[in-house]
Design an enzyme around this catalytic site. Structure first.
Site, PDB file in Angstrom:
ATOM      1  N   LYS A 191       0.841  -1.198   0.000  1.00  0.00           N
ATOM      2  CA  LYS A 191       0.000   0.000   0.000  1.00  0.00           C
ATOM      3  C   LYS A 191       0.875   1.247   0.000  1.00  0.00           C
ATOM      4  CE  LYS A 191      -1.834   3.093   2.736  1.00  0.00           C
ATOM      5  NZ  LYS A 191      -1.958   4.262   1.869  1.00  0.00           N
ATOM      6  N   GLY A 244       6.751   4.951   8.234  1.00  0.00           N
ATOM      7  CA  GLY A 244       5.853   6.093   8.383  1.00  0.00           C
ATOM      8  C   GLY A 244       5.995   6.673   9.773  1.00  0.00           C
ATOM      9  N   SER A 245       4.951   7.334  10.233  1.00  0.00           N
ATOM     10  CA  SER A 245       5.052   8.025  11.514  1.00  0.00           C
ATOM     11  C   SER A 245       5.000   7.045  12.678  1.00  0.00           C
ATOM     12  CB  SER A 245       3.904   9.027  11.638  1.00  0.00           C
ATOM     13  OG  SER A 245       2.672   8.336  11.574  1.00  0.00           O
ATOM     14  N   THR A 246       5.520   7.468  13.797  1.00  0.00           N
ATOM     15  CA  THR A 246       5.481   6.669  15.017  1.00  0.00           C
ATOM     16  C   THR A 246       4.031   6.413  15.440  1.00  0.00           C
ATOM     17  OG1 THR A 246       7.655   7.372  15.736  1.00  0.00           O
ATOM     18  CG2 THR A 246       6.120   6.748  17.481  1.00  0.00           C
ATOM     19  N   GLY A 249       2.637   3.791  13.225  1.00  0.00           N
ATOM     20  CA  GLY A 249       3.359   2.544  13.499  1.00  0.00           C
ATOM     21  C   GLY A 249       2.763   1.815  14.690  1.00  0.00           C
ATOM     22  N   GLU A 267       9.544   1.135  10.711  1.00  0.00           N
ATOM     23  CA  GLU A 267      10.557   2.192  10.535  1.00  0.00           C
ATOM     24  C   GLU A 267       9.810   3.497  10.722  1.00  0.00           C
ATOM     25  OE1 GLU A 267      13.695   1.733   9.977  1.00  0.00           O
ATOM     26  OE2 GLU A 267      13.795  -0.337   9.285  1.00  0.00           O
ATOM     27  N   CYS A 302      13.151  10.875   7.044  1.00  0.00           N
ATOM     28  CA  CYS A 302      12.935  10.410   8.418  1.00  0.00           C
ATOM     29  C   CYS A 302      14.191  10.612   9.259  1.00  0.00           C
ATOM     30  CB  CYS A 302      12.538   8.957   8.429  1.00  0.00           C
ATOM     31  SG  CYS A 302      13.684   7.963   7.512  1.00  0.00           S
ATOM     32  N   GLU A 400       8.917  15.891  15.444  1.00  0.00           N
ATOM     33  CA  GLU A 400       9.336  15.717  14.061  1.00  0.00           C
ATOM     34  C   GLU A 400       8.489  16.632  13.180  1.00  0.00           C
ATOM     35  OE1 GLU A 400       8.393  11.965  12.037  1.00  0.00           O
ATOM     36  OE2 GLU A 400      10.428  12.048  11.241  1.00  0.00           O
TER      37      GLU A 400
HETATM   38  P1  NAP Z   1       2.047   8.219   7.984  1.00  0.00           P
HETATM   39  O1  NAP Z   1       0.967   9.195   8.023  1.00  0.00           O
HETATM   40  O2  NAP Z   1       2.390   7.434   9.179  1.00  0.00           O
HETATM   41  O3  NAP Z   1       1.693   7.232   6.774  1.00  0.00           O
HETATM   42  C1  NAP Z   1       2.485   6.144   6.424  1.00  0.00           C
HETATM   43  C2  NAP Z   1       1.599   5.121   5.754  1.00  0.00           C
HETATM   44  O4  NAP Z   1       0.645   4.620   6.691  1.00  0.00           O
HETATM   45  C3  NAP Z   1       0.802   5.676   4.585  1.00  0.00           C
HETATM   46  O5  NAP Z   1       0.708   4.717   3.568  1.00  0.00           O
HETATM   47  C4  NAP Z   1      -0.522   5.955   5.238  1.00  0.00           C
HETATM   48  O6  NAP Z   1      -1.613   6.033   4.355  1.00  0.00           O
HETATM   49  C5  NAP Z   1      -0.672   4.802   6.177  1.00  0.00           C
HETATM   50  N1  NAP Z   1      -1.616   5.080   7.252  1.00  0.00           N
HETATM   51  C6  NAP Z   1      -2.005   6.297   7.733  1.00  0.00           C
HETATM   52  N2  NAP Z   1      -2.920   6.148   8.708  1.00  0.00           N
HETATM   53  C7  NAP Z   1      -3.144   4.824   8.843  1.00  0.00           C
HETATM   54  C8  NAP Z   1      -4.001   4.050   9.666  1.00  0.00           C
HETATM   55  N3  NAP Z   1      -4.825   4.608  10.563  1.00  0.00           N
HETATM   56  N4  NAP Z   1      -3.970   2.706   9.541  1.00  0.00           N
HETATM   57  C9  NAP Z   1      -3.151   2.135   8.642  1.00  0.00           C
HETATM   58  N5  NAP Z   1      -2.342   2.804   7.819  1.00  0.00           N
HETATM   59  C10 NAP Z   1      -2.321   4.145   7.916  1.00  0.00           C
HETATM   60  O7  NAP Z   1       3.408   8.872   7.519  1.00  0.00           O
HETATM   61  P2  NAP Z   1       3.602   9.891   6.311  1.00  0.00           P
HETATM   62  O8  NAP Z   1       3.011  11.184   6.714  1.00  0.00           O
HETATM   63  O9  NAP Z   1       3.159   9.273   5.051  1.00  0.00           O
HETATM   64  O10 NAP Z   1       5.194   9.947   6.263  1.00  0.00           O
HETATM   65  C11 NAP Z   1       5.961  10.685   7.161  1.00  0.00           C
HETATM   66  C12 NAP Z   1       6.449   9.830   8.308  1.00  0.00           C
HETATM   67  O11 NAP Z   1       7.186   8.707   7.837  1.00  0.00           O
HETATM   68  C13 NAP Z   1       7.420  10.573   9.190  1.00  0.00           C
HETATM   69  O12 NAP Z   1       7.113  10.345  10.525  1.00  0.00           O
HETATM   70  C14 NAP Z   1       8.765   9.954   8.866  1.00  0.00           C
HETATM   71  O13 NAP Z   1       9.722  10.036   9.876  1.00  0.00           O
HETATM   72  C15 NAP Z   1       8.397   8.564   8.560  1.00  0.00           C
HETATM   73  N6  NAP Z   1       9.445   7.911   7.767  1.00  0.00           N
HETATM   74  C16 NAP Z   1      10.250   6.997   8.378  1.00  0.00           C
HETATM   75  C17 NAP Z   1      11.261   6.376   7.679  1.00  0.00           C
HETATM   76  C18 NAP Z   1      12.146   5.361   8.332  1.00  0.00           C
HETATM   77  O14 NAP Z   1      12.725   4.548   7.626  1.00  0.00           O
HETATM   78  N7  NAP Z   1      12.271   5.341   9.636  1.00  0.00           N
HETATM   79  C19 NAP Z   1      11.439   6.668   6.320  1.00  0.00           C
HETATM   80  C20 NAP Z   1      10.604   7.613   5.726  1.00  0.00           C
HETATM   81  C21 NAP Z   1       9.601   8.221   6.468  1.00  0.00           C
HETATM   82  P3  NAP Z   1      -2.056   7.496   3.795  1.00  0.00           P
HETATM   83  O15 NAP Z   1      -1.039   7.847   2.817  1.00  0.00           O
HETATM   84  O16 NAP Z   1      -3.375   7.289   3.196  1.00  0.00           O
HETATM   85  O17 NAP Z   1      -2.082   8.423   4.982  1.00  0.00           O
END
Ligand code: NAP
Ligand code: MG
Length: 496
Positions: A191, A244-246, A249, A267, A302, A400
């Site tokens: 996804k 994605g976000s903590t 996660g 991650e 990230c 963040e």
């Molecule tokens: P996010 O909001 O956590 O979304 C990540 C993924 O999870 C997206 O595909 C999102 O779908 C999905 N998601 C959102 N809400 C969900 C729910 N309730 N249930 C299941 N899945 C859900 O993160 P983002 O805003 O896309 O990305 C930024 C974050 O990613 C930052 O916190 C960053 O630090 C982190 N990140 C971490 C790494 C690492 O390797 N540690 C690398 C890159 C980014 P939608 O797109 O529809 O919201």
């Protein structure tokens, strides 16, 4: 290999056919409900295409396809050499389609097409190649048992892997998950983020062209609360790999507990410190990399070095050097190869970043940037921004932001620097600039971070694990260690 300096990106972009259907069982399909959502270019606000909004029924269809493919062995049962050949062909196809893949990510989420073409797409090809080459060089183990016993420790693929990824490096995040998961023989349901589904969908088509059997890689675009959640709760998904976000996660840990106790690898976020000591040998290089560490990819990284701590005795000199470098990052049209900073992923994220900046103006001193801007009168752009004298408990220093905003503070002793750096819920990356070898070793032991970079920032390669301690996550991407996530150990004990 394409000579990217000769590509006319604007013309190539106008020739692209953008397709937003899901990819299930080897075919492009609309969502079962027929619902599709708008995919917007954040640099212009323009509609790129409609994308299938997959719901639980689509996810179920994709998981069934992945399960059937896994069970009949069309991929999981292939020899390592056969899987390797497909992975290497896919790496070649990614290189052959560099122009299109770079454009898809740039248009979708606003990154500089030049970065996509020189960093993201070659990185994706390199990782498929790396894991492809690794497949037939992995040996299992034999345990040192008593005579008359043979205990083999084998690695087996888990089955169906669900991958949920963010928008900051769309093709690369898809690759980091799919390459090792597929290499060991799993099927995958991916996804992508709602903001950036296009390159993952194209990757699935290229995988078929490379010889990956139908059903082994499925892509279900849609919204996190619907599509991501359905994957997290699905009773027939064996493992979730998430970036994605903590906050989200943690939801996947809950989904797992509410369903089939699937393995969950996370991650997540970061607030990575960059420590500049007075004994740093090359302050110019440190300033170059401090700017790169927070402004590359609009700070939407990230492991961005978003907290900068400078030893007090050199703070003024260093800060002057840093501010000088801000001009190297100017928001511009992402399709212009001479532009130096792209667009923020969408309107929401832009507002979120500006919220932090506006609040920061009240508590800290702004020394660069601070404004939302438009390019050619349009789009989501934020200037590279630096705040100094940021208090340790300010939101600027704690949360963040995921944008081009740097929080700067000073320290006087090594112990103070370590204490400041480690006082965070995150533990993804940390950087240290020093010419003192003993200090470098001391700090790399004391800093609680998945990667400690010394005299560089954010060091990364396919050969080294990437991931975090604390609330930055569980498990590691990249390197041979990524195989640990996507395979289970089986003991086979024979008495003879
Ligand atoms: P996010 O909001 O956590 O979304 C990540 C993924 O999870 C997206 O595909 C999102 O779908 C999905 N998601 C959102 N809400 C969900 C729910 N309730 N249930 C299941 N899945 C859900 O993160 P983002 O805003 O896309 O990305 C930024 C974050 O990613 C930052 O916190 C960053 O630090 C982190 N990140 C971490 C790494 C690492 O390797 N540690 C690398 C890159 C980014 P939608 O797109 O529809 O919201
Ligand atoms: Mg999101």
């Amino acid at each position: 290999m394409n000579d990217i300096t000769k590509i006319d990106w604007q013309t190539e972009a106008s020739r692209l056919t953008l397709r937003g259907e899901a990819f299930i069982d080897g075919k492009r399909v609309p969502s079962l409900s027929g619902v599709a959502f708008d995919c917007i270019n954040p640099a212009t606000g323009g509609l790129l295409t409609k994308v299938a909004a997959c719901d639980a029924a689509d996810v179920d269809r994709a998981v069934k396809s992945a399960r059937a493919a896994f069970d009949d062995g069309r991929w999981s049962g292939k020899s390592p050499a056969e899987r390797k050949a497909v992975m290497l062909r896919l790496a070649d196809l990614i290189r052959a389609n560099l122009t299109e893949l770079a454009l898809l990510d740039s248009l979708d989420m606003g990154k500089l097409v030049n970065d996509a073409a020189t960093v993201d797409v070659p990185g994706s090809a390199a990782i498929f190649q790396w894991y492809g080459e690794a497949i037939d060089k992995l040996y299992d183990e034999i345990a040192p048992t008593e005579p008359g016993n043979l205990a083999m420790i084998r690695r087996e693929p888990l089955g169906v892997v669900g991958a949920v990824i963010p928008w900051n490096f769309p093709l690369d995040m898809a690759t980091w998950k799919c390459a090792p998961a597929l290499a060991v023989g799993n099927s995958v349901v991916l996804k992508p983020a709602e903001q950036s589904p296009l390159s993952a969908l194209r990757l699935a088509e290229l995988a078929i062209e490379a010889g990956l059997p139908e059903g082994v890689l499925n892509v279900v675009p849609g919204f996190g609360e619907v599509t991501g959640k359905a994957l997290g709760l699905h009773p027939d998904v064996d493992c979730i790999t998430f970036t994605g976000s903590t906050e989200v996660g943690k939801m996947f840990l809950t989904y797992s507990g509410q369903s089939n106790m699937k393995q969950v690898w996370l991650e997540c976020g970061g607030k990575s410190p960059n420590l500049i000591f007075a004994d740093c040998e090359n302050l110019d290089a440190a300033a170059d990399m401090a700017a790169f560490g927070i402004f590359f990819n609009q700070g939407e990284v990230c492991s961005a070095n978003s907290r900068l701590y400078v030893e007090k005795s050199i703070a003024e000199v260093f800060l002057a050097k840093l501010v000088e470098r801000v001009g190297r990052y100017t928001p511009g049209n992402p399709l212009d190869p001479t532009a130096t900073m792209g667009a923020i992923v969408d309107e929401n994220q832009t507002r979120r970043i500006m919220g932090f900046i506006d609040e920061g103006r009240k508590t800290a001193r702004l020394v660069a940037g601070g404004e939302r801007v438009s390019v050619d009168g349009k789009g989501c752009f934020v200037q590279p921004t630096i705040f100094v004298d940021v208090g340790h408990n300010d939101r600027l220093m704690r949360e963040e932001i995921f944008g081009p905003v740097l929080a700067v503070s000073t320290f006087e002793t090594e112990d103070e620097a370590v204490a400041l750096a480690n006082d965070t819920i995150y533990g993804l990356a940390a950087s240290v600039w020093t010419a003192n070898l003993s200090r470098a070793h001391r700090l790399s032991a004391k800093l609680k971070a998945g990667t400690v970079s010394v005299n560089t920032v954010d060091a990364l390669s396919p050969m080294t694990p990437f991931g975090g301690f604390k609330q930055s996550g569980i498990g590691r991407d990249l390197s041979l260690h990524a195989f640990d996530k996507f395979s289970g150990l089986k003991t086979v004990w024979i008495r003879y």
